[in-house]
Design an enzyme around this catalytic site. Structure first.
Site, PDB file in Angstrom:
ATOM      1  N   GLY A   9      43.097  41.832  36.686  1.00  0.00           N
ATOM      2  CA  GLY A   9      42.346  41.122  35.647  1.00  0.00           C
ATOM      3  C   GLY A   9      43.225  40.709  34.483  1.00  0.00           C
ATOM      4  O   GLY A   9      42.839  40.850  33.325  1.00  0.00           O
ATOM      5  N   ALA A  10      44.410  40.182  34.795  1.00  0.00           N
ATOM      6  CA  ALA A  10      45.332  39.773  33.721  1.00  0.00           C
ATOM      7  C   ALA A  10      45.101  38.328  33.294  1.00  0.00           C
ATOM      8  O   ALA A  10      45.894  37.763  32.560  1.00  0.00           O
ATOM      9  CB  ALA A  10      46.775  39.970  34.178  1.00  0.00           C
ATOM     10  N   GLY A  13      41.637  38.395  28.086  1.00  0.00           N
ATOM     11  CA  GLY A  13      41.442  39.588  27.281  1.00  0.00           C
ATOM     12  C   GLY A  13      42.602  40.566  27.258  1.00  0.00           C
ATOM     13  O   GLY A  13      43.769  40.189  27.085  1.00  0.00           O
ATOM     14  N   TYR A 189      27.656  49.565  33.855  1.00  0.00           N
ATOM     15  CA  TYR A 189      29.027  49.398  33.333  1.00  0.00           C
ATOM     16  C   TYR A 189      29.548  50.723  32.777  1.00  0.00           C
ATOM     17  O   TYR A 189      30.660  51.143  33.082  1.00  0.00           O
ATOM     18  CB  TYR A 189      29.030  48.320  32.242  1.00  0.00           C
ATOM     19  CG  TYR A 189      30.328  48.260  31.464  1.00  0.00           C
ATOM     20  CD1 TYR A 189      31.451  47.612  31.978  1.00  0.00           C
ATOM     21  CD2 TYR A 189      30.438  48.873  30.210  1.00  0.00           C
ATOM     22  CE1 TYR A 189      32.645  47.569  31.249  1.00  0.00           C
ATOM     23  CE2 TYR A 189      31.622  48.830  29.485  1.00  0.00           C
ATOM     24  CZ  TYR A 189      32.720  48.178  30.012  1.00  0.00           C
ATOM     25  OH  TYR A 189      33.893  48.145  29.303  1.00  0.00           O
TER      26      TYR A 189
HETATM   27  P1  NDP Z   1      37.660  40.281  30.012  1.00  0.00           P
HETATM   28  O1  NDP Z   1      36.342  39.885  30.546  1.00  0.00           O
HETATM   29  O2  NDP Z   1      38.342  39.408  29.021  1.00  0.00           O
HETATM   30  O3  NDP Z   1      38.675  40.558  31.197  1.00  0.00           O
HETATM   31  C1  NDP Z   1      38.247  41.110  32.406  1.00  0.00           C
HETATM   32  C2  NDP Z   1      39.188  40.681  33.499  1.00  0.00           C
HETATM   33  O4  NDP Z   1      38.718  41.240  34.738  1.00  0.00           O
HETATM   34  C3  NDP Z   1      39.254  39.167  33.689  1.00  0.00           C
HETATM   35  O5  NDP Z   1      40.587  38.824  33.931  1.00  0.00           O
HETATM   36  C4  NDP Z   1      38.405  38.957  34.922  1.00  0.00           C
HETATM   37  O6  NDP Z   1      38.774  37.835  35.695  1.00  0.00           O
HETATM   38  C5  NDP Z   1      38.737  40.221  35.688  1.00  0.00           C
HETATM   39  N1  NDP Z   1      37.788  40.458  36.794  1.00  0.00           N
HETATM   40  C6  NDP Z   1      36.452  40.546  36.737  1.00  0.00           C
HETATM   41  N2  NDP Z   1      35.947  40.701  37.980  1.00  0.00           N
HETATM   42  C7  NDP Z   1      36.997  40.707  38.831  1.00  0.00           C
HETATM   43  C8  NDP Z   1      37.124  40.799  40.237  1.00  0.00           C
HETATM   44  N3  NDP Z   1      36.062  40.911  41.044  1.00  0.00           N
HETATM   45  N4  NDP Z   1      38.361  40.778  40.773  1.00  0.00           N
HETATM   46  C9  NDP Z   1      39.445  40.641  39.984  1.00  0.00           C
HETATM   47  N5  NDP Z   1      39.393  40.527  38.652  1.00  0.00           N
HETATM   48  C10 NDP Z   1      38.174  40.549  38.083  1.00  0.00           C
HETATM   49  O7  NDP Z   1      37.405  41.735  29.379  1.00  0.00           O
HETATM   50  P2  NDP Z   1      38.370  42.766  28.607  1.00  0.00           P
HETATM   51  O8  NDP Z   1      39.736  42.254  28.500  1.00  0.00           O
HETATM   52  O9  NDP Z   1      37.644  43.185  27.400  1.00  0.00           O
HETATM   53  O10 NDP Z   1      38.324  44.005  29.608  1.00  0.00           O
HETATM   54  C11 NDP Z   1      39.470  44.578  30.165  1.00  0.00           C
HETATM   55  C12 NDP Z   1      39.283  46.082  30.285  1.00  0.00           C
HETATM   56  O11 NDP Z   1      39.131  46.662  28.999  1.00  0.00           O
HETATM   57  C13 NDP Z   1      38.061  46.500  31.080  1.00  0.00           C
HETATM   58  O12 NDP Z   1      38.412  47.602  31.918  1.00  0.00           O
HETATM   59  C14 NDP Z   1      37.074  46.956  30.026  1.00  0.00           C
HETATM   60  O13 NDP Z   1      36.188  47.927  30.519  1.00  0.00           O
HETATM   61  C15 NDP Z   1      38.044  47.556  29.032  1.00  0.00           C
HETATM   62  N6  NDP Z   1      37.546  47.724  27.689  1.00  0.00           N
HETATM   63  C16 NDP Z   1      37.206  46.648  26.910  1.00  0.00           C
HETATM   64  C17 NDP Z   1      36.750  46.852  25.634  1.00  0.00           C
HETATM   65  C18 NDP Z   1      36.362  45.726  24.767  1.00  0.00           C
HETATM   66  O14 NDP Z   1      35.922  45.984  23.651  1.00  0.00           O
HETATM   67  N7  NDP Z   1      36.509  44.472  25.176  1.00  0.00           N
HETATM   68  C19 NDP Z   1      36.661  48.209  25.071  1.00  0.00           C
HETATM   69  C20 NDP Z   1      37.062  49.246  25.976  1.00  0.00           C
HETATM   70  C21 NDP Z   1      37.488  48.993  27.224  1.00  0.00           C
HETATM   71  P3  NDP Z   1      38.305  36.324  35.308  1.00  0.00           P
HETATM   72  O15 NDP Z   1      39.273  35.894  34.230  1.00  0.00           O
HETATM   73  O16 NDP Z   1      38.493  35.596  36.592  1.00  0.00           O
HETATM   74  O17 NDP Z   1      36.895  36.405  34.829  1.00  0.00           O
END
Ligand code: NDP
Length: 314
Positions: A9-10, A13, A189
């Site tokens: 998921g790079a 975010g 979640y």
């Molecule tokens: P984003 O939604 O910005 O990023 C999530 C990423 O996961 C995206 O790159 C997305 O891909 C990818 N993804 C989703 N589904 C799949 C799949 N089926 N296969 C491969 N990749 C997938 O969210 P965040 O950056 O906020 O989240 C990143 C991590 O940080 C998560 O684990 C979240 O739980 C954690 N987190 C976030 C917080 C926050 O406040 N935001 C706080 C604490 C933890 P695509 O770009 O294609 O959608």
């Protein structure tokens, strides 16, 4: 040599900010494991990463077949695996009905936990083979799964119960929730994040001594601006960032959160295994305490065994 870090998921975010932070050091090659190839390429370019610092590879965590294909393709690149970062996640807080992965698991737990569970198990061998001095496997956790915190006490609270829903397949026939209860997207979640933190600790207990790999989790802070909240109602998306900035003061920018996760990847002082890292307001890291459920060793073992069956490892 440069280290190789795989980040799931790079493409947005936290994952993207971490990829950028690592690439900028000149010491890392980042494999961006993403479901949307083009989006990931564009994202890498948009933050100014140069071609030789990253490779985009396809991975859809909502399909176990895709996870296996990713592992095969990665092996064929003959790159060593020095660090794996399980970061990708989906969050569906407003969904009325569950959606399902390719194998028919409720999508939040299916993607965030089961997809990463299979990936981490299959890539453990690659990590073992690497001669990198500090090999690490990191699974991104969250405060929201931790009921010993204020944020973790906002209902619906995480609760895996006795795992009866998971054990019966999480496919919506008996239940699409781990505890066997009614579907709730926000809870699904949070439950998946508890699974992530339990899995990290179980990996530590089973493999740290034998392999020398560091297993860690973290809560990077509330990154209120990421795509994670894309499915929330508009009013929430408008008010959540200022609320976190000025009221809870838990807000952290994507860039700062990326630096934090990059520290867990490569900072020599964060090499301890079995730790859940957090940061103070002045951005210094500390070993945080997990909630009772998120540190329950019995539950971690049971979760491991049930998950192995679901992903076809047992
Ligand atoms: P984003 O939604 O910005 O990023 C999530 C990423 O996961 C995206 O790159 C997305 O891909 C990818 N993804 C989703 N589904 C799949 C799949 N089926 N296969 C491969 N990749 C997938 O969210 P965040 O950056 O906020 O989240 C990143 C991590 O940080 C998560 O684990 C979240 O739980 C954690 N987190 C976030 C917080 C926050 O406040 N935001 C706080 C604490 C933890 P695509 O770009 O294609 O959608």
């Amino acid at each position: 040599r440069k280290g190789t870090a795989v980040i799931t998921g790079a493409s947005s975010g936290l994952g993207l900010a971490t990829a950028k932070a690592l690439a900028e050091t000149g010491e890392w090659h980042v494999v961006m494991a993403c479901r949307n190839f083009l989006k990931a390429e564009k994202a890498a370019k948009s933050v100014g990463m140069s071609k030789e610092d990253y490779t985009v590879m396809h991975l859809d965590l909502a399909s176990l077949e895709s996870v296996k294909q990713f592992v095969d393709s990665f092996r064929r690149t003959e790159r060593p695996l020095d660090v794996l970062v399980c970061n990708a996640a989906v969050y569906q807080p407003t969904a009325k009905e569950p959606s399902f992965t390719a194998e028919g698991f409720e999508i939040s737990v299916g993607t965030n936990h089961l997809g990463h569970f299979l990936l981490s198990r299959l890539l453990l061998d690659e990590l073992k083979k690497s001669d990198y001095p500090s090999k690490r496997m990191i699974i991104v956790g969250s405060i929201t799964g931790n009921t010993n915190t204020l944020a973790g006490n906002v209902p619906p609270k995480a609760n895996l119960g006795d795992l009866r829903g998971l054990a019966s397949g999480l496919n919506g026939q008996n239940s699409s929730m781990i505890d066997g209860g009614e579907y709730d997207g926000a809870k699904a979640y949070k439950d998946s994040k508890v699974c992530n933190m339990l899995t990290m600790q179980e990996l530590h207990r089973r493999y740290h001594e034998e392999t020398g790999v560091t297993f860690a989790s973290l809560y990077p802070g509330c990154i209120a601006t990421t795509g994670l909240f894309r499915e929330h109602i508009p009013l929430f998306r408008l008010l959540f960032p200022p609320f976190q900035k000025y009221i809870t003061k838990g807000y952290v920018s994507e860039e700062e959160a990326g630096k934090r996760l990059a520290q867990v990847v490569s900072d020599p002082s964060l090499g301890k295994s079995g730790v859940y890292w957090s940061w103070n307001n002045n951005s210094s890291s500390f070993e945080n305490q997990l909630s009772k459920e998120a540190s329950d060793a019995e539950k971690a073992k049971k979760l491991w065994e049930v998950s192995e069956k679901l992903v076809g490892l047992a």
